[in-house]
Scaffold this motif. Structure first.
Motif, PDB file in Angstrom:
ATOM      1  N   ASP A 131       0.864  -1.336   0.044  1.00  0.00           N
ATOM      2  CA  ASP A 131       0.025  -0.136   0.036  1.00  0.00           C
ATOM      3  C   ASP A 131       0.789   1.210   0.229  1.00  0.00           C
ATOM      4  OD1 ASP A 131      -0.303   1.071   3.142  1.00  0.00           O
ATOM      5  OD2 ASP A 131       0.385  -0.596   3.064  1.00  0.00           O
ATOM      6  N   LEU A 132       0.259   2.264  -0.515  1.00  0.00           N
ATOM      7  CA  LEU A 132       1.008   3.481  -0.727  1.00  0.00           C
ATOM      8  C   LEU A 132       0.522   4.611   0.202  1.00  0.00           C
ATOM      9  CD1 LEU A 132       3.602   4.503  -2.759  1.00  0.00           C
ATOM     10  CD2 LEU A 132       1.515   5.700  -4.169  1.00  0.00           C
ATOM     11  N   THR A 133       1.242   5.446   0.758  1.00  0.00           N
ATOM     12  CA  THR A 133       0.925   6.490   1.613  1.00  0.00           C
ATOM     13  C   THR A 133       1.396   8.154   1.213  1.00  0.00           C
ATOM     14  OG1 THR A 133       0.713   5.146   3.449  1.00  0.00           O
ATOM     15  CG2 THR A 133       0.484   7.590   4.103  1.00  0.00           C
ATOM     16  N   PRO A 134       0.961   8.426   0.180  1.00  0.00           N
ATOM     17  CA  PRO A 134       1.425   9.830  -0.427  1.00  0.00           C
ATOM     18  C   PRO A 134       1.251  10.827   0.634  1.00  0.00           C
ATOM     19  CG  PRO A 134      -0.057   8.800  -1.951  1.00  0.00           C
ATOM     20  CD  PRO A 134      -0.289   8.079  -0.688  1.00  0.00           C
ATOM     21  N   HIS A 135       2.178  11.742   1.002  1.00  0.00           N
ATOM     22  CA  HIS A 135       1.770  12.904   1.530  1.00  0.00           C
ATOM     23  C   HIS A 135       1.051  13.795   1.060  1.00  0.00           C
ATOM     24  CE1 HIS A 135       5.994  11.293   2.478  1.00  0.00           C
ATOM     25  NE2 HIS A 135       5.501  11.487   3.773  1.00  0.00           N
ATOM     26  N   TYR A 136       1.041  13.982  -0.378  1.00  0.00           N
ATOM     27  CA  TYR A 136       0.223  14.691  -1.276  1.00  0.00           C
ATOM     28  C   TYR A 136      -0.195  13.511  -2.393  1.00  0.00           C
ATOM     29  CZ  TYR A 136       1.900  19.059   0.370  1.00  0.00           C
ATOM     30  OH  TYR A 136       1.996  20.139   1.327  1.00  0.00           O
ATOM     31  N   VAL A 137      -1.369  13.454  -2.492  1.00  0.00           N
ATOM     32  CA  VAL A 137      -1.855  12.547  -3.734  1.00  0.00           C
ATOM     33  C   VAL A 137      -1.687  13.042  -4.861  1.00  0.00           C
ATOM     34  CG1 VAL A 137      -3.925  11.105  -4.172  1.00  0.00           C
ATOM     35  CG2 VAL A 137      -3.581  11.634  -1.891  1.00  0.00           C
ATOM     36  N   ILE A 138      -1.059  12.554  -5.821  1.00  0.00           N
ATOM     37  CA  ILE A 138      -0.914  12.655  -7.337  1.00  0.00           C
ATOM     38  C   ILE A 138      -1.672  11.672  -7.999  1.00  0.00           C
ATOM     39  CG2 ILE A 138       1.033  13.304  -9.063  1.00  0.00           C
ATOM     40  CD1 ILE A 138       2.839  13.977  -6.550  1.00  0.00           C
ATOM     41  N   GLU A 139      -2.301  12.079  -8.511  1.00  0.00           N
ATOM     42  CA  GLU A 139      -3.440  11.205  -9.364  1.00  0.00           C
ATOM     43  C   GLU A 139      -2.876  10.343 -10.191  1.00  0.00           C
ATOM     44  OE1 GLU A 139      -7.471  12.384 -10.136  1.00  0.00           O
ATOM     45  OE2 GLU A 139      -7.049  14.491  -8.800  1.00  0.00           O
ATOM     46  N   ASP A 140      -1.694  10.958 -11.195  1.00  0.00           N
ATOM     47  CA  ASP A 140      -1.202  10.041 -12.138  1.00  0.00           C
ATOM     48  C   ASP A 140      -0.358   9.039 -11.417  1.00  0.00           C
ATOM     49  OD1 ASP A 140      -2.388  11.415 -14.157  1.00  0.00           O
ATOM     50  OD2 ASP A 140      -0.528  12.605 -14.799  1.00  0.00           O
ATOM     51  N   ASP A 141       0.485   9.369 -10.247  1.00  0.00           N
ATOM     52  CA  ASP A 141       1.169   8.346  -9.802  1.00  0.00           C
ATOM     53  C   ASP A 141       0.150   7.300  -8.953  1.00  0.00           C
ATOM     54  OD1 ASP A 141       3.250   9.909 -10.098  1.00  0.00           O
ATOM     55  OD2 ASP A 141       3.599  10.487  -8.274  1.00  0.00           O
ATOM     56  N   HIS A 233       5.408  22.542   2.681  1.00  0.00           N
ATOM     57  CA  HIS A 233       5.252  21.269   2.290  1.00  0.00           C
ATOM     58  C   HIS A 233       5.681  20.215   3.544  1.00  0.00           C
ATOM     59  CE1 HIS A 233       5.144  23.208  -1.829  1.00  0.00           C
ATOM     60  NE2 HIS A 233       4.025  22.686  -1.612  1.00  0.00           N
ATOM     61  N   GLN A 234       6.614  20.497   3.898  1.00  0.00           N
ATOM     62  CA  GLN A 234       7.394  19.524   4.729  1.00  0.00           C
ATOM     63  C   GLN A 234       6.739  19.231   5.967  1.00  0.00           C
ATOM     64  OE1 GLN A 234      11.934  19.528   5.923  1.00  0.00           O
ATOM     65  NE2 GLN A 234      11.568  17.710   4.956  1.00  0.00           N
ATOM     66  N   LEU A 235       6.368  20.762   6.795  1.00  0.00           N
ATOM     67  CA  LEU A 235       5.299  20.282   7.642  1.00  0.00           C
ATOM     68  C   LEU A 235       4.107  19.584   7.524  1.00  0.00           C
ATOM     69  CD1 LEU A 235       4.791  21.583  10.572  1.00  0.00           C
ATOM     70  CD2 LEU A 235       3.427  23.486   9.686  1.00  0.00           C
ATOM     71  N   SER A 271       9.016   0.527  11.535  1.00  0.00           N
ATOM     72  CA  SER A 271       8.024   1.045  10.545  1.00  0.00           C
ATOM     73  C   SER A 271       7.491   2.574  10.888  1.00  0.00           C
ATOM     74  CB  SER A 271       6.706   0.269  10.565  1.00  0.00           C
ATOM     75  OG  SER A 271       5.984   0.517  11.856  1.00  0.00           O
ATOM     76  N   LEU A 272       7.653   3.226  12.095  1.00  0.00           N
ATOM     77  CA  LEU A 272       7.441   4.174  12.350  1.00  0.00           C
ATOM     78  C   LEU A 272       8.560   5.350  11.965  1.00  0.00           C
ATOM     79  CD1 LEU A 272       7.090   3.572  16.404  1.00  0.00           C
ATOM     80  CD2 LEU A 272       5.186   3.839  14.548  1.00  0.00           C
ATOM     81  N   PRO A 273       7.977   6.497  11.456  1.00  0.00           N
ATOM     82  CA  PRO A 273       8.873   7.728  10.781  1.00  0.00           C
ATOM     83  C   PRO A 273       9.866   8.214  11.898  1.00  0.00           C
ATOM     84  CG  PRO A 273       6.722   8.442  11.594  1.00  0.00           C
ATOM     85  CD  PRO A 273       6.536   7.106  11.690  1.00  0.00           C
ATOM     86  N   PRO A 274      11.038   8.802  11.258  1.00  0.00           N
ATOM     87  CA  PRO A 274      11.934   9.531  12.184  1.00  0.00           C
ATOM     88  C   PRO A 274      11.276  10.711  12.970  1.00  0.00           C
ATOM     89  CG  PRO A 274      12.571   9.695   9.905  1.00  0.00           C
ATOM     90  CD  PRO A 274      11.203   8.820  10.017  1.00  0.00           C
ATOM     91  N   THR A 275      10.523  11.475  12.132  1.00  0.00           N
ATOM     92  CA  THR A 275      10.097  12.537  12.806  1.00  0.00           C
ATOM     93  C   THR A 275       8.652  12.754  12.190  1.00  0.00           C
ATOM     94  OG1 THR A 275      12.133  13.765  12.405  1.00  0.00           O
ATOM     95  CG2 THR A 275      10.156  15.181  12.653  1.00  0.00           C
ATOM     96  N   ALA A 276       7.711  13.129  13.139  1.00  0.00           N
ATOM     97  CA  ALA A 276       6.285  13.400  12.821  1.00  0.00           C
ATOM     98  C   ALA A 276       5.949  14.433  13.842  1.00  0.00           C
ATOM     99  CB  ALA A 276       5.703  12.005  13.183  1.00  0.00           C
ATOM    100  N   LYS A 277       4.566  14.921  13.653  1.00  0.00           N
ATOM    101  CA  LYS A 277       4.071  16.222  14.217  1.00  0.00           C
ATOM    102  C   LYS A 277       2.487  15.875  14.389  1.00  0.00           C
ATOM    103  CE  LYS A 277       7.832  19.503  13.443  1.00  0.00           C
ATOM    104  NZ  LYS A 277       8.042  21.008  13.141  1.00  0.00           N
ATOM    105  N   TRP A 278       2.105  16.240  15.512  1.00  0.00           N
ATOM    106  CA  TRP A 278       0.648  16.278  15.909  1.00  0.00           C
ATOM    107  C   TRP A 278       0.199  17.835  15.837  1.00  0.00           C
ATOM    108  CZ3 TRP A 278       3.684  12.014  16.679  1.00  0.00           C
ATOM    109  CH2 TRP A 278       2.865  10.829  16.348  1.00  0.00           C
TER     110      TRP A 278
END
Length: 304
Positions: A131-141, A233-235, A271-278
């Motif tokens: 499964d794919l988890t885009p931060h931004y969903v790009i429809e062609d991708d 974008h990175q935030l 599997s957990l990301p190195p940096t995340a923000k809530w």
């Protein structure tokens, strides 16, 4: 008859192939390997890549473990006996670029001796998916990704893609957010031989899913790795990573199985990301790319 030893060896080869392909794609990062043994039986090869050109943190892990199932796992699997063997390859890649998606893949095999004696067939099945988890969903991708998975599925059964896509939509759903973790993919479990597919074909399907990972993902990496991005974008990337962490800690069956069978903690939680923000009570701006992405994090979207 295909043996569990053969399955484990083929999975190890797939791990090798994927690591080689990802190192070549990144161009800087190299996998570090740790061989580990499990108390109770078996072990594995944990391979981690960090701080590469594009892969901030990722793992391509192989395990082959055996022993006795805890009562909670026996109850979840609805089995009486407790001897088991499990092997698989599990992958999570977190890129450092907001327009390059997170990806997860798992192929696995599970076996238990028959409870009716050594002359009977063991209980055994394959599971897995991508499964794919885009931060931004790009429809062609998204269309490319799902098209590649459908192509693999169609080689083995005309209905695999439809069934396994629905399964992925349902499985990778963050119930407390009422949103999907990403754009789904395929997910299946307890897949075994039947009147329509042989045991050998089920095994070949599992390997084909594994070998589709590198070309499919590297295509998406190369499409997006050179795009410019801003701090905003990175935030947003860190915000989406937090949802990934929530799913893995609250719902993911593999995480639960690993923890409850005395698995290796570092390998399970890689599997957990190195940096995340809530960010408290975050709302995307109307008409923004972030709002568009949120609108596409739902079940039932037909990408192909």
């Amino acid at each position: 008859m295909i043996t569990k030893e053969q399955i484990a060896e083929d999975y190890k080869q797939i791990q090798d192939e994927i690591c080689t392909a990802l190192e070549a794609a990144d161009g800087l990062g190299k996998f570090e390997q740790e061989i580990w043994e499990r108390d109770g039986g078996g072990g594995g090869r944990t391979r981690i890549i960090q701080n590469g050109n594009i892969f901030e943190k990722g793992g391509v892990n192989f395990s082959a473990v055996h022993g006795h199932l805890p009562h909670t796992v026996k109850k979840a699997l609805n089995v009486e006996q407790d001897d088991f063997f499990a092997t698989g390859v599990s992958i999570v890649i977190h890129p450092n670029h907001p327009f390059v998606p997170i990806i997860h893949m798992n192929i696995r095999y599970f076996e238990m001796p028959s409870s009716f004696g050594s002359q009977s067939e063991p209980i055994r099945w394959f599971g897995g998916g991508i499964d794919l988890t885009p931060h931004y969903v790009i429809e062609d991708d998204a269309k490319h990704f799902h098209g590649a998975l459908k192509s693999v599925c169609d080689q083995f059964h005309a209905d695999f893609y439809r069934r396994f896509k629905v399964w992925a939509d349902d499985y990778f759903h963050i119930k407390h957010r009422d949103e999907t973790r990403g754009i789904g993919g395929i997910f299946y479990d307890r897949l075994t031989a039947n009147d329509e597919i042989s045991w050998e074909q089920v095994f070949e399907f599992s390997k084909a899913v594994g070998r589709s990972f590198a070309p499919t993902y590297i295509e998406l990496v190369n499409r997006n790795r050179d795009k410019a991005f801003t701090d905003e974008h990175q935030l947003w990337q860190y915000q989406r990573r937090s949802r990934y962490a929530e799913f893995n800690l609250v719902y993911d069956a593999g995480t639960k199985f690993g923890l409850e069978t005395n698995g290796r903690i570092e390998s399970i939680l890689m599997s957990l990301p190195p940096t995340a923000k809530w960010i408290y009570d975050y709302h995307a701006q109307p008409g923004s790319e972030e709002e568009k992405t949120l609108s596409l994090l739902k079940k039932g979207i037909n990408w192909v």
